[in-house]
Scaffold this motif. Sequence first.
Motif, mmCIF file in Angstrom:
data_model
loop_
_atom_site.group_PDB
_atom_site.id
_atom_site.type_symbol
_atom_site.label_atom_id
_atom_site.label_comp_id
_atom_site.label_asym_id
_atom_site.label_seq_id
_atom_site.Cartn_x
_atom_site.Cartn_y
_atom_site.Cartn_z
ATOM 1 N N ARG A 69 0.926 -0.806 -0.316
ATOM 2 C CA ARG A 69 0.337 0.286 0.070
ATOM 3 C C ARG A 69 0.621 1.187 -0.228
ATOM 4 O O ARG A 69 1.701 1.365 0.909
ATOM 5 C CB ARG A 69 -0.755 -0.089 0.861
ATOM 6 C CG ARG A 69 -2.056 -0.733 0.671
ATOM 7 C CD ARG A 69 -2.886 -1.293 2.301
ATOM 8 N NE ARG A 69 -4.175 0.166 2.325
ATOM 9 C CZ ARG A 69 -3.559 1.459 2.702
ATOM 10 N NH1 ARG A 69 -3.041 1.709 3.734
ATOM 11 N NH2 ARG A 69 -4.266 2.286 2.083
ATOM 12 N N ALA A 70 0.288 2.264 -0.880
ATOM 13 C CA ALA A 70 1.038 3.580 -0.509
ATOM 14 C C ALA A 70 -0.243 4.676 -0.087
ATOM 15 O O ALA A 70 -0.863 5.120 -0.681
ATOM 16 C CB ALA A 70 1.500 3.936 -1.939
ATOM 17 N N ILE A 71 0.715 5.378 0.551
ATOM 18 C CA ILE A 71 -0.118 7.198 1.179
ATOM 19 C C ILE A 71 0.896 7.955 0.452
ATOM 20 O O ILE A 71 2.492 8.170 0.142
ATOM 21 C CB ILE A 71 -0.010 7.060 3.348
ATOM 22 C CG1 ILE A 71 -0.937 7.930 2.352
ATOM 23 C CG2 ILE A 71 1.145 7.002 3.334
ATOM 24 C CD1 ILE A 71 -1.589 7.839 4.374
ATOM 25 N N ALA A 72 -0.140 9.225 0.305
ATOM 26 C CA ALA A 72 0.295 10.590 -0.649
ATOM 27 C C ALA A 72 0.296 11.285 0.788
ATOM 28 O O ALA A 72 -0.199 12.370 1.257
ATOM 29 C CB ALA A 72 -0.465 10.983 -1.441
ATOM 30 N N LEU A 73 1.166 12.258 0.895
ATOM 31 C CA LEU A 73 1.465 13.400 1.827
ATOM 32 C C LEU A 73 1.571 14.696 0.944
ATOM 33 O O LEU A 73 2.380 14.244 0.454
ATOM 34 C CB LEU A 73 2.181 13.704 2.960
ATOM 35 C CG LEU A 73 2.281 12.532 4.080
ATOM 36 C CD1 LEU A 73 2.671 12.168 5.398
ATOM 37 C CD2 LEU A 73 0.632 12.006 4.709
ATOM 38 N N MET A 109 7.246 21.767 7.377
ATOM 39 C CA MET A 109 6.544 20.254 7.982
ATOM 40 C C MET A 109 6.495 19.249 7.518
ATOM 41 O O MET A 109 6.817 18.222 8.168
ATOM 42 C CB MET A 109 4.785 20.634 8.338
ATOM 43 C CG MET A 109 4.961 22.017 9.376
ATOM 44 S SD MET A 109 3.576 22.505 10.149
ATOM 45 C CE MET A 109 2.190 22.756 8.603
ATOM 46 N N LEU A 110 6.053 18.776 6.167
ATOM 47 C CA LEU A 110 6.140 17.929 5.550
ATOM 48 C C LEU A 110 7.197 17.305 5.715
ATOM 49 O O LEU A 110 7.888 16.459 5.753
ATOM 50 C CB LEU A 110 5.687 17.904 4.271
ATOM 51 C CG LEU A 110 5.581 16.425 3.134
ATOM 52 C CD1 LEU A 110 5.140 15.587 4.080
ATOM 53 C CD2 LEU A 110 4.707 16.813 2.098
ATOM 54 N N LEU A 111 8.981 18.574 4.902
ATOM 55 C CA LEU A 111 10.072 17.847 5.137
ATOM 56 C C LEU A 111 10.554 17.469 6.722
ATOM 57 O O LEU A 111 11.341 16.301 6.581
ATOM 58 C CB LEU A 111 11.426 19.521 5.608
ATOM 59 C CG LEU A 111 10.904 19.430 3.129
ATOM 60 C CD1 LEU A 111 12.262 21.149 3.949
ATOM 61 C CD2 LEU A 111 11.831 18.526 2.736
ATOM 62 N N GLY A 112 9.524 17.423 7.572
ATOM 63 C CA GLY A 112 10.288 17.496 8.963
ATOM 64 C C GLY A 112 9.554 15.834 9.214
ATOM 65 O O GLY A 112 10.525 14.994 9.789
ATOM 66 N N ILE A 158 -4.208 10.489 -0.152
ATOM 67 C CA ILE A 158 -3.685 11.020 0.341
ATOM 68 C C ILE A 158 -4.321 12.067 1.770
ATOM 69 O O ILE A 158 -5.569 12.040 1.894
ATOM 70 C CB ILE A 158 -3.737 12.584 -0.661
ATOM 71 C CG1 ILE A 158 -2.902 13.317 -0.936
ATOM 72 C CG2 ILE A 158 -5.366 12.351 -1.521
ATOM 73 C CD1 ILE A 158 -2.316 13.949 -2.579
ATOM 74 N N PHE A 159 -3.641 12.684 2.335
ATOM 75 C CA PHE A 159 -3.344 13.500 2.776
ATOM 76 C C PHE A 159 -2.700 15.016 3.156
ATOM 77 O O PHE A 159 -2.001 15.028 2.139
ATOM 78 C CB PHE A 159 -3.140 13.092 3.854
ATOM 79 C CG PHE A 159 -4.392 11.970 4.915
ATOM 80 C CD1 PHE A 159 -5.069 11.840 5.487
ATOM 81 C CD2 PHE A 159 -3.753 10.627 4.348
ATOM 82 C CE1 PHE A 159 -5.744 11.124 6.348
ATOM 83 C CE2 PHE A 159 -4.528 9.446 4.363
ATOM 84 C CZ PHE A 159 -5.854 9.609 5.717
ATOM 85 N N GLY A 160 -3.626 16.059 3.322
ATOM 86 C CA GLY A 160 -2.529 17.848 3.166
ATOM 87 C C GLY A 160 -3.870 18.301 4.261
ATOM 88 O O GLY A 160 -4.420 17.889 4.998
#
Length: 388
Positions: A69-73, A109-112, A158-160
């Motif tokens: 499974r794959a999830i995107a942020l 935040m996504l880099l963290g 996907i989450f944002g």
Amino acid sequence: MADFESDALEREMTVWRRDLHAHPEFGFEEKRTAAFVAAKLREFGLDDVTEGVGGTGVVGTLRRGSGNRAIALRADMDALRITEQSDAPYRSGNPGIMHACGHDGHTTMLLGAAKLLAGEGGFDGTVRFIFQPAEEWGRGALAMLDDGLMQRFPFDEIFGLHNMPGLPVGHFETRSGPVMSAEDNFEIVLKGLGGHAARPHAGNETLVAACALVTNLQTIVSRRLSPADISVVSVTELITDGTRNALPGLARILGDARSFRPEVSAEIERQMRIIAEGTAAAYNVTAEVKYSREFVPLRNDAELVDAAFAAARGVFEPGNIAVAHEPMTASEDFARFLDHVPGCFVFLGNGEASAPLHNSSYDFNDDGLLFGTNFHVAVVRQRLEAGR
């Protein structure tokens, strides 16, 4: 993560965020920002980092375990054409451009999260870190999708997130169903015959007609649409070719419309054309209406909203987690991804004293950085839990 490690990451992220804030770039011009992001992702040891997706977008891929499974942020990277009013040492160094919506914070935040997940793992599957260009004018998500995002970097959901001025730092909100509205843009051009201000009867000037039309457009929502449908029609510009002693022969009326259902958007356009043509005829001028749909409505998937709340309970205090009561009439092109996979968009507090979004005095609140990073991490570990 131990407190001293959290403190160190927060300090590091603050440096990143302020560097990005000092070097804002407009949509599809985020070359420095994209290079910064890509360099950090490679430094963290991701399995793959691809630049130039949809122009200036970056996609990082991190795999752990054997899960399929794959999830995107997703985070947005672009800034706005606004002149910053700030004395901060990290204020914008690019005249006329600033991070007035907090995309510098979202990127950080996504880099963290990428750094934490790359270093600690704790999930089974694949994470796609999507750093998107050109959110502000609704073109970046489409550009990445048109560049084969879903085929080249497939994911299941996907989450944002977005920061929210007025909501205290450390607070979390989202809701199922409609969250943010569609945005349509319109331009109405009135053409007549201008002339001397002392002889209005000798021509068919357009300014009085334009003023009447601006007023008449206000009846679309108040009289032409059902009160049960949330919608907004806003005129934002009125431009003519007149001058102090010359009546205009041309007037341009520009603005936008917000709604949550395609049927409402279509009815707004239909009524706008009827009103524009009727008003123009009453003043013996002509009207041309241009109407475009820039953003689609953002609707959260109910299952993923439940997942987001579950993840939030591991990051935020129980009393700081809430269901957002009403949809927002602002727009967000994260919605374009939801045409392809289910997703969830959430809001994190930027502080009660924060200036509004798109304001020249706005600044992202660095005290919120760890909350966003830890939420991203919690979502990944929950949705890609081993054995799921």
